[in-house]
Design a protein around this motif. Structure first.
Motif, PDB file in Angstrom:
ATOM      1  N   ARG A   1       2.396   0.663   4.560  1.00 53.59           N
ATOM      2  CA  ARG A   1       1.748  -0.552   4.052  1.00 53.59           C
ATOM      3  C   ARG A   1       2.514  -1.133   2.874  1.00 53.59           C
ATOM      4  N   LEU A   2       3.027  -0.267   2.017  1.00 49.76           N
ATOM      5  CA  LEU A   2       3.790  -0.729   0.864  1.00 49.76           C
ATOM      6  C   LEU A   2       5.070  -1.432   1.289  1.00 49.76           C
ATOM      7  N   VAL A   3       5.774  -0.853   2.255  1.00 48.52           N
ATOM      8  CA  VAL A   3       7.084  -1.370   2.652  1.00 48.52           C
ATOM      9  C   VAL A   3       6.987  -2.464   3.716  1.00 48.52           C
ATOM     10  N   ASP A   4       6.170  -2.246   4.743  1.00 55.07           N
ATOM     11  CA  ASP A   4       6.113  -3.183   5.877  1.00 55.07           C
ATOM     12  C   ASP A   4       4.888  -4.092   5.883  1.00 55.07           C
ATOM     13  N   GLY A   5       3.886  -3.786   5.083  1.00 53.33           N
ATOM     14  CA  GLY A   5       2.679  -4.598   5.105  1.00 53.33           C
ATOM     15  C   GLY A   5       1.623  -3.990   6.019  1.00 53.33           C
ATOM     16  N   PRO A   6       0.715  -4.809   6.508  1.00 51.67           N
ATOM     17  CA  PRO A   6      -0.421  -4.306   7.299  1.00 51.67           C
ATOM     18  C   PRO A   6       0.017  -3.526   8.539  1.00 51.67           C
ATOM     19  N   ILE A   7      -0.794  -2.535   8.886  1.00 42.69           N
ATOM     20  CA  ILE A   7      -0.551  -1.738  10.095  1.00 42.69           C
ATOM     21  C   ILE A   7      -1.515  -2.246  11.164  1.00 42.69           C
ATOM     22  N   ALA A   8      -1.033  -3.141  12.014  1.00 43.72           N
ATOM     23  CA  ALA A   8      -1.863  -3.679  13.090  1.00 43.72           C
ATOM     24  C   ALA A   8      -0.960  -4.228  14.179  1.00 43.72           C
ATOM     25  N   LEU A   9      -1.334  -3.982  15.407  1.00 41.28           N
ATOM     26  CA  LEU A   9      -0.562  -4.499  16.532  1.00 41.28           C
ATOM     27  C   LEU A   9      -0.944  -5.939  16.858  1.00 41.28           C
ATOM     28  N   LEU A  10      -2.149  -6.328  16.517  1.00 41.05           N
ATOM     29  CA  LEU A  10      -2.612  -7.704  16.686  1.00 41.05           C
ATOM     30  C   LEU A  10      -3.126  -8.194  15.347  1.00 41.05           C
ATOM     31  N   GLN A  11      -2.902  -9.465  15.047  1.00 41.89           N
ATOM     32  CA  GLN A  11      -3.332 -10.009  13.757  1.00 41.89           C
ATOM     33  C   GLN A  11      -4.846  -9.965  13.577  1.00 41.89           C
ATOM     34  N   CYS A  12      -5.580 -10.001  14.690  1.00 48.19           N
ATOM     35  CA  CYS A  12      -7.041  -9.963  14.599  1.00 48.19           C
ATOM     36  C   CYS A  12      -7.572  -8.555  14.321  1.00 48.19           C
ATOM     37  N   LEU A  13      -6.686  -7.567  14.274  1.00 46.77           N
ATOM     38  CA  LEU A  13      -7.098  -6.188  13.988  1.00 46.77           C
ATOM     39  C   LEU A  13      -6.683  -5.716  12.604  1.00 46.77           C
ATOM     40  N   SER A  14      -6.021  -6.570  11.857  1.00 47.60           N
ATOM     41  CA  SER A  14      -5.558  -6.184  10.534  1.00 47.60           C
ATOM     42  C   SER A  14      -6.719  -6.113   9.554  1.00 47.60           C
ATOM     43  N   ASN A  15      -6.751  -5.044   8.761  1.00 45.07           N
ATOM     44  CA  ASN A  15      -7.782  -4.904   7.732  1.00 45.07           C
ATOM     45  C   ASN A  15      -7.503  -5.778   6.521  1.00 45.07           C
ATOM     46  N   VAL A  16      -6.233  -6.031   6.231  1.00 49.96           N
ATOM     47  CA  VAL A  16      -5.888  -6.763   5.006  1.00 49.96           C
ATOM     48  C   VAL A  16      -5.268  -8.140   5.264  1.00 49.96           C
ATOM     49  N   ALA A  17      -4.821  -8.408   6.467  1.00 52.06           N
ATOM     50  CA  ALA A  17      -4.196  -9.698   6.779  1.00 52.06           C
ATOM     51  C   ALA A  17      -4.789 -10.292   8.058  1.00 52.06           C
ATOM     52  N   TYR A  18      -6.098 -10.178   8.196  1.00 55.66           N
ATOM     53  CA  TYR A  18      -6.781 -10.651   9.403  1.00 55.66           C
ATOM     54  C   TYR A  18      -6.549 -12.146   9.623  1.00 55.66           C
ATOM     55  N   ARG A  19      -6.278 -12.478  10.871  1.00 54.07           N
ATOM     56  CA  ARG A  19      -6.259 -13.872  11.333  1.00 54.07           C
ATOM     57  C   ARG A  19      -6.753 -13.879  12.773  1.00 54.07           C
TER      58      ARG A  19
END
Length: 142
Positions: free
Chosen positions: A80-98
């Motif tokens: 998370r620190l280096v690459d950002g959110p851990i999510a395969l789809l943007q709608c599944l991101s806990n911190v960068a949801y779209r």
């Protein structure tokens, strides 16, 4: 896939964890041992320092060291620190949801349901695997 930067960050942190608490390693040592370009490693270590994972010391016995015990640093935190959110789809991101622009309904989206299971399993492994645990299991078959 994780970025090359994240792979190098994890390898550098594992190199720092391997000798034990309080041990410092010079950038040149880590770069040579882990086959990481030195200039790129310098940037990565500065980012890890800003993120509160490593500290640097000057002088003859200086170098980089982990701030926290290897048991307290997880793969998920580093990614998370280096690459950002851990999510395969943007709608599944806990911190960068779209919301996906082509999705009619998240509740009925088959893709979302499948990838949600993948995301939960991946996050669980990454957030429960510390640097210390990775060092202990490095000889197990994959």
């Amino acid at each position: 896939m994780i970025s090359q930067k994240a792979r190098y960050a994890l390898r550098a942190l594992l190199a720092l964890a391997r000798p034990g608490p309080g041990t410092t390693l010079m950038i040149a040592e880590i770069a040579a041992d882990q086959n990481i370009p030195k200039k790129f490693l310098e940037q990565i270590l500065l980012e890890l320092k800003a993120g509160g994972l490593v500290q640097s010391r000057r002088g003859r016995t200086g170098g980089y060291a982990l701030i926290r015990p290897a048991e307290a640093v997880t793969f998920g935190e580093v990614l998370r620190l280096v690459d950002g959110p851990i999510a395969l789809l943007q709608c599944l991101s806990n911190v960068a949801y779209r919301k996906c622009i082509d999705c009619r309904s998240e509740d009925s989206c088959e893709l979302r349901h499948v990838f949600a299971k993948v995301a939960l399993a991946s996050r669980a492994v990454l957030d429960q695997t510390s640097l210390a645990a990775a060092l202990k299991t490095r000889h197990l078959p994959v």
